[in-house]
Design a protein around this motif. Structure first.
Motif, PDB file in Angstrom:
ATOM      1  N   MET A   1       0.870  -1.218   0.144  1.00  0.00           N
ATOM      2  CA  MET A   1       0.150   0.063   0.031  1.00  0.00           C
ATOM      3  C   MET A   1       0.946   1.331  -0.066  1.00  0.00           C
ATOM      4  N   THR A   2       0.568   2.265  -0.918  1.00  0.00           N
ATOM      5  CA  THR A   2       1.570   3.501  -0.950  1.00  0.00           C
ATOM      6  C   THR A   2       1.122   4.294  -0.035  1.00  0.00           C
ATOM      7  N   GLY A   3       1.930   5.501   0.155  1.00  0.00           N
ATOM      8  CA  GLY A   3       1.714   6.446   1.362  1.00  0.00           C
ATOM      9  C   GLY A   3      -0.014   7.007   1.055  1.00  0.00           C
ATOM     10  N   PRO A   4      -0.178   7.411  -0.131  1.00  0.00           N
ATOM     11  CA  PRO A   4      -1.569   8.015  -0.066  1.00  0.00           C
ATOM     12  C   PRO A   4      -2.729   7.227  -0.105  1.00  0.00           C
ATOM     13  N   GLN A   5      -2.452   5.946  -0.298  1.00  0.00           N
ATOM     14  CA  GLN A   5      -3.603   4.751  -0.364  1.00  0.00           C
ATOM     15  C   GLN A   5      -3.554   4.669   1.195  1.00  0.00           C
ATOM     16  N   ARG A   6      -2.554   4.469   2.074  1.00  0.00           N
ATOM     17  CA  ARG A   6      -2.628   4.285   3.221  1.00  0.00           C
ATOM     18  C   ARG A   6      -3.327   5.504   4.108  1.00  0.00           C
ATOM     19  N   ARG A   7      -3.082   6.794   3.842  1.00  0.00           N
ATOM     20  CA  ARG A   7      -3.966   7.692   4.121  1.00  0.00           C
ATOM     21  C   ARG A   7      -5.324   8.020   3.793  1.00  0.00           C
ATOM     22  N   LEU A   8      -5.587   7.449   2.555  1.00  0.00           N
ATOM     23  CA  LEU A   8      -7.076   7.410   2.296  1.00  0.00           C
ATOM     24  C   LEU A   8      -7.894   6.316   3.116  1.00  0.00           C
ATOM     25  N   ALA A   9      -6.982   5.216   3.236  1.00  0.00           N
ATOM     26  CA  ALA A   9      -7.902   4.204   4.161  1.00  0.00           C
ATOM     27  C   ALA A   9      -8.093   4.858   5.514  1.00  0.00           C
ATOM     28  N   ALA A  10      -6.982   5.112   6.221  1.00  0.00           N
ATOM     29  CA  ALA A  10      -7.124   5.807   7.554  1.00  0.00           C
ATOM     30  C   ALA A  10      -8.126   6.992   7.681  1.00  0.00           C
ATOM     31  N   ASN A  11      -8.183   7.736   6.475  1.00  0.00           N
ATOM     32  CA  ASN A  11      -9.446   8.700   6.678  1.00  0.00           C
ATOM     33  C   ASN A  11     -10.797   8.017   6.651  1.00  0.00           C
ATOM     34  N   ARG A  12     -10.811   7.137   5.819  1.00  0.00           N
ATOM     35  CA  ARG A  12     -12.198   6.518   5.747  1.00  0.00           C
ATOM     36  C   ARG A  12     -12.693   6.166   7.115  1.00  0.00           C
ATOM     37  N   LEU A  13     -11.861   5.905   8.027  1.00  0.00           N
ATOM     38  CA  LEU A  13     -12.151   5.337   9.377  1.00  0.00           C
ATOM     39  C   LEU A  13     -11.793   6.527  10.456  1.00  0.00           C
ATOM     40  N   ALA A  14     -11.757   7.799   9.955  1.00  0.00           N
ATOM     41  CA  ALA A  14     -11.433   9.039  10.927  1.00  0.00           C
ATOM     42  C   ALA A  14     -12.540   8.934  11.879  1.00  0.00           C
ATOM     43  N   PRO A  15     -12.067   9.359  13.276  1.00  0.00           N
ATOM     44  CA  PRO A  15     -12.986   9.403  14.329  1.00  0.00           C
ATOM     45  C   PRO A  15     -13.950  10.385  13.921  1.00  0.00           C
ATOM     46  N   ALA A  16     -13.784  11.459  13.224  1.00  0.00           N
ATOM     47  CA  ALA A  16     -15.015  12.565  12.987  1.00  0.00           C
ATOM     48  C   ALA A  16     -16.166  11.897  12.382  1.00  0.00           C
ATOM     49  N   GLU A  17     -15.879  10.646  11.801  1.00  0.00           N
ATOM     50  CA  GLU A  17     -17.033  10.127  10.883  1.00  0.00           C
ATOM     51  C   GLU A  17     -18.005   9.290  11.973  1.00  0.00           C
ATOM     52  N   VAL A  18     -17.348   8.951  13.020  1.00  0.00           N
ATOM     53  CA  VAL A  18     -18.004   7.957  13.965  1.00  0.00           C
ATOM     54  C   VAL A  18     -18.937   8.552  14.863  1.00  0.00           C
ATOM     55  N   GLU A  19     -20.239   8.360  14.786  1.00  0.00           N
ATOM     56  CA  GLU A  19     -21.267   9.088  15.890  1.00  0.00           C
ATOM     57  C   GLU A  19     -20.792   8.730  17.386  1.00  0.00           C
ATOM     58  N   HIS A  20     -21.416   9.520  18.099  1.00  0.00           N
ATOM     59  CA  HIS A  20     -21.536   9.101  19.482  1.00  0.00           C
ATOM     60  C   HIS A  20     -22.580   8.005  19.845  1.00  0.00           C
ATOM     61  N   LEU A  21     -22.222   6.725  19.571  1.00  0.00           N
ATOM     62  CA  LEU A  21     -23.243   5.773  19.913  1.00  0.00           C
ATOM     63  C   LEU A  21     -22.689   5.108  21.031  1.00  0.00           C
ATOM     64  N   PRO A  22     -23.549   4.022  21.499  1.00  0.00           N
ATOM     65  CA  PRO A  22     -23.181   3.242  22.572  1.00  0.00           C
ATOM     66  C   PRO A  22     -22.530   1.917  21.802  1.00  0.00           C
ATOM     67  N   MET A  23     -21.569   1.505  22.623  1.00  0.00           N
ATOM     68  CA  MET A  23     -20.581   0.189  22.068  1.00  0.00           C
ATOM     69  C   MET A  23     -21.024  -0.903  22.973  1.00  0.00           C
ATOM     70  N   ARG A  24     -21.940  -1.741  22.708  1.00  0.00           N
ATOM     71  CA  ARG A  24     -22.360  -2.768  23.595  1.00  0.00           C
ATOM     72  C   ARG A  24     -21.437  -3.938  23.534  1.00  0.00           C
ATOM     73  N   PRO A  25     -21.418  -4.537  24.723  1.00  0.00           N
ATOM     74  CA  PRO A  25     -21.889  -4.509  25.811  1.00  0.00           C
ATOM     75  C   PRO A  25     -21.297  -3.461  27.064  1.00  0.00           C
ATOM     76  N   LEU A  26     -20.280  -2.967  26.465  1.00  0.00           N
ATOM     77  CA  LEU A  26     -19.662  -2.102  27.478  1.00  0.00           C
ATOM     78  C   LEU A  26     -20.406  -0.666  27.861  1.00  0.00           C
ATOM     79  N   TRP A  27     -21.211  -0.477  26.966  1.00  0.00           N
ATOM     80  CA  TRP A  27     -21.972   0.868  27.205  1.00  0.00           C
ATOM     81  C   TRP A  27     -21.028   2.375  27.315  1.00  0.00           C
ATOM     82  N   LEU A  28     -19.635   2.046  26.420  1.00  0.00           N
ATOM     83  CA  LEU A  28     -19.018   3.141  26.277  1.00  0.00           C
ATOM     84  C   LEU A  28     -19.464   3.847  24.900  1.00  0.00           C
ATOM     85  N   CYS A  29     -18.975   5.266  24.613  1.00  0.00           N
ATOM     86  CA  CYS A  29     -19.110   6.034  23.612  1.00  0.00           C
ATOM     87  C   CYS A  29     -18.240   5.402  22.702  1.00  0.00           C
TER      88      CYS A  29
END
Length: 115
Positions: A1-29
């Protein structure tokens, strides 16, 4: 994986895209790791249920029930007190929802009328 591909893959999972939803069964955000509902989740829930506060209480009551079951199943000694769990899920919206606030004059009038 090249540098730009790695950054693109990392940006897809960026925390800004994750909503503040519960993670069960721990009930943490899922986003910030705080006990859910975290501050950001509370603000989002208040905005989402602004017109139907009863539905907010019903939703959170269901979450409370599920959280007690999940957390007790994981570790019965760490579930927390019933009062703490109630406040975590249902206590805060009562303090922030105008529909459920009773003024002291109204409460006094009701008390006088029933005497």
């Amino acid at each position: 994986m090249t540098g730009p591909q790695r950054r693109l893959a990392a940006n897809r999972l960026a925390p800004a895209e994750v909503e503040h939803l519960p993670m069960r069964p721990l009930w943490l955000c899922r986003r910030c790791g705080q006990p859910w509902p975290c501050g950001a989740a509370k603000l989002a829930l208040l905005a989402e249920y602004r017109e139907v506060p009863v539905s907010l209480f019903l939703y959170l009551a269901g979450c409370l029930h599920d959280a007690i079951d999940d957390l007790h199943r994981l570790n019965p000694s760490v579930t927390g007190s019933a009062a703490d769990m109630f406040d975590r899920f249902l206590g805060w919206p009562a303090r922030h929802t105008h529909a459920y606030r009773v003024s002291t004059t109204t409460a006094a009038s009701i008390e006088e009328a029933s005497s």
